[in-house]
Scaffold this active site. Structure first.
Site, PDB file in Angstrom:
ATOM      1  CG  HIS A 178      -2.922   7.932  -6.567  1.00  0.00           C
ATOM      2  ND1 HIS A 178      -3.354   6.979  -7.000  1.00  0.00           N
ATOM      3  CD2 HIS A 178      -1.449   7.362  -6.027  1.00  0.00           C
ATOM      4  CE1 HIS A 178      -2.442   5.917  -6.622  1.00  0.00           C
ATOM      5  NE2 HIS A 178      -1.419   5.919  -6.351  1.00  0.00           N
ATOM      6  CE  LYS A 182       2.681   8.210  -8.007  1.00  0.00           C
ATOM      7  NZ  LYS A 182       3.356   8.457  -6.604  1.00  0.00           N
ATOM      8  CG  ASP A 235      -4.498  -3.108  -6.373  1.00  0.00           C
ATOM      9  OD1 ASP A 235      -5.561  -3.005  -6.081  1.00  0.00           O
ATOM     10  OD2 ASP A 235      -3.470  -3.069  -5.202  1.00  0.00           O
ATOM     11  CG  HIS A 240      -1.772   2.896 -10.234  1.00  0.00           C
ATOM     12  ND1 HIS A 240      -2.670   4.383 -11.090  1.00  0.00           N
ATOM     13  CD2 HIS A 240      -2.123   2.681  -9.717  1.00  0.00           C
ATOM     14  CE1 HIS A 240      -3.310   3.576  -8.992  1.00  0.00           C
ATOM     15  NE2 HIS A 240      -3.199   2.645  -8.802  1.00  0.00           N
ATOM     16  CE  LYS A 331      -0.262  -4.686  -2.940  1.00  0.00           C
ATOM     17  NZ  LYS A 331       0.384  -3.376  -3.137  1.00  0.00           N
TER      18      LYS A 331
END
Ligand code: NAD
Length: 484
Positions: A178, A182, A235, A240, A331
């Site tokens: 995804h 963008k 991840d 990405h 994170k």
């Protein structure tokens, strides 16, 4: 400025996993917004398919709740939700068995674009692909959309590609990342290849280095056990960040067409050098008051999975020789902020006095929040204080440039789903790209395991472990601040 909405051809879109978290949070709200914008035609149908027993009415209620909770879009008028729900249907289907397939087939019409969205775990991809063919739901024109994670390593990604390829041609397979949906990411291509200004400078001669940061404030929370099997490298980086790296580093494709773009991205991945162990910093967030540490979230007090990673990469080709690309993601960091910064070199010679100051041009591409681009330009500080230099941004925030339309700009998922219906694969990963990315990632992870490396702890709300700052400091460089 009013953006043009071009309706897509009418379609039958089946969403396997239609009752799941992703479908409720992203896919259906996104489709609803496209409906509001007028992009979906009257004949369009969306059919949720999942394990739960439910009828159309029950499913519509679930989807209405999801749309109310996860965002409907300002432009939608009263009554639009009810109108949208008339396009929504449900069929109970067992991906691993035979139940429900004939009924689902009965829902499909001929003469329309047909797409199947696999919003389920990857262990079901092969079974779904096989049944779509066996029960005659899919033909050579149908499209399948698959979610991340696409594999856990090269071997599993190859197995998934093989399982899909047994039933579908590569031109029918849409692997979602995804980040590629963008607005700013596509704008990156428009800026690079639609202007003469940047491309001549887009190389090692003029670019000192590039930084790509994807920082989150959330921890792994309830997904701890799942996340602990992957970590930041699998991840976020393998998909990405690598996709962003490819778009920033690739050669100009001959045309803005799926394979032309994806061929160039693949060349970048293949040109990536193996990363030296001391060019990687991994971290795990500490406890913060009552808030649990990463290891507590993961449910494993000895976990060696990283919730933060920073690394220095080199694309080994003529364009980028000697210009590092630094990647960083994690994170529970200081702010939720994602950006790409292209840091240009100093002017070769300064004609100004020492005390005038020196600034570098930095092109910043912000992915979130406030998608936009900013170019830092050096000017004279206004006033009578003599020649002092100042860095000012030439700012192109989409919200400002496009006015209220920017807020209504489609989010990544809705844009990508519309691309599936249009049959445009440009913003989807090709099978060989995914495999090449894993082929680069696997030896790095295997190296950590072989050396028994343990991530460094870092404070919640920080920029990651101090060693990450040192990674750039050693090169005489500095990370940009992580700020929202
Ligand atoms: P989920 O567990 O919330 O939902 C799973 C769905 O699959 C449910 O609708 C369930 O009924 C259906 N399902 C499970 N087994 C089935 C079977 N045998 N037959 C038919 N249906 C079955 O999962 P999710 O969070 O929605 O994630 C779906 C996929 O999307 C996963 O691959 C996940 O990794 C990926 N993904 C999710 C997110 C997210 O934000 N949730 C983000 C990116 C990618």
């Amino acid at each position: 400025m009013v953006s043009r909405v071009i309706p897509v051809d009418p379609f039958d879109l089946v969403i396997f996993g239609g009752t799941g978290d992703l479908a409720r949070r992203k896919i259906f709200p996104g489709l609803f917004r496209r409906f509001c914008s007028g992009q979906m035609q009257e004949e369009a149908r969306i059919i949720g398919a999942a394990r739960s027993e439910m009828d159309d009415a029950g499913f519509r209620e679930m989807i209405a709740d999801a749309i109310r909770e996860f965002g409907g879009g300002r432009a939608c008028e009263d009554g639009t939700l009810e109108a949208f729900l008339n396009h929504v249907f449900y069929e109970q289907v067992d991906a691993m068995g035979t139940g429900g397939w004939e009924a689902l087939k009965g829902r499909l019409r001929s003469g329309y674009v047909r797409a199947f969205y696999f919003s389920v775990g990857p262990s079901l991809f092969g079974a779904l692909a096989e049944r779509l063919r066996t029960f005659g739901l899919a033909d050579d024109e149908s499209r399948v959309v698959v979610e991340k994670p696409f594999g856990h390593d090269l071997a599993t990604a190859r197995a998934l590609n093989k399982a899909l390829a047994e039933h579908f041609d590569e031109t029918q397979i849409y692997r979602i990342d995804h980040y590629l949906g963008k607005e700013t990411v596509q704008n990156l291509m428009a800026v690079r290849f639609g202007n003469v200004l940047f491309e001549p400078l887009w190389n090692a001669q003029y670019v000192d280095h590039i930084q790509i940061t994807v920082a989150e404030t959330v921890g792994v929370g309830g997904r701890g056990e799942y996340y602990d099997k992957s970590g930041a490298m699998r991840d976020m980086v393998q998909n990405h960040l690598m996709q962003l790296l490819c778009l920033i580093a690739m050669e100009p494709p001959a045309r803005f067409e799926p394979d032309a773009v994806r061929d160039e991205k693949l060349k970048v991945i293949r040109a990536l050098e193996p990363v030296k162990p001391h060019h990687i910093v991994r971290g795990q967030y500490d406890a913060d008051g009552d808030a649990p540490s990463y290891r507590e979230d993961a449910g494993d007090t000895r976990s060696t999975t990283e919730s933060f990673i920073a690394m220095k990469c080199h694309v080994s080709n003529w364009r980028w020789a000697g210009t590092p690309i630094y990647l960083r993601t994690g994170k529970k960091l200081r702010a939720r902020a994602s950006e790409i910064a292209v840091v240009f070199k100093d002017a070769p010679h300064s004609i100004f006095p020492e005390d005038a100051g020196r600034h570098r041009n930095i092109l910043t591409i912000r992915l979130q929040p406030n998608e936009g681009m900013e170019l830092g330009v050096t000017i004279k500080e206004p006033g009578p204080g003599g020649m002092r230099l100042l860095d000012v941004p030439l700012d192109m925030s989409f919200a400002e440039a496009l006015g209220p339309d920017a807020e209504e700009a489609p989010d990544a998922y809705e844009r990508l789903i519309m691309d599936v219906i249009r049959g445009n694969q440009t913003l989807f990963m090709r099978g060989d790209e995914v495999e090449a990315a894993w082929a680069w990632t696997d030896p790095i992870i295997e190296g950590w395991q072989a050396r028994g490396e343990v991530p460094k702890p870092y404070d919640v709300g920080s920029s990651g472990p101090d060693d990450s700052l040192m990674l750039l400091h050693r090169d005489g460089r500095k990370w940009r601040d992580i700020r929202a």
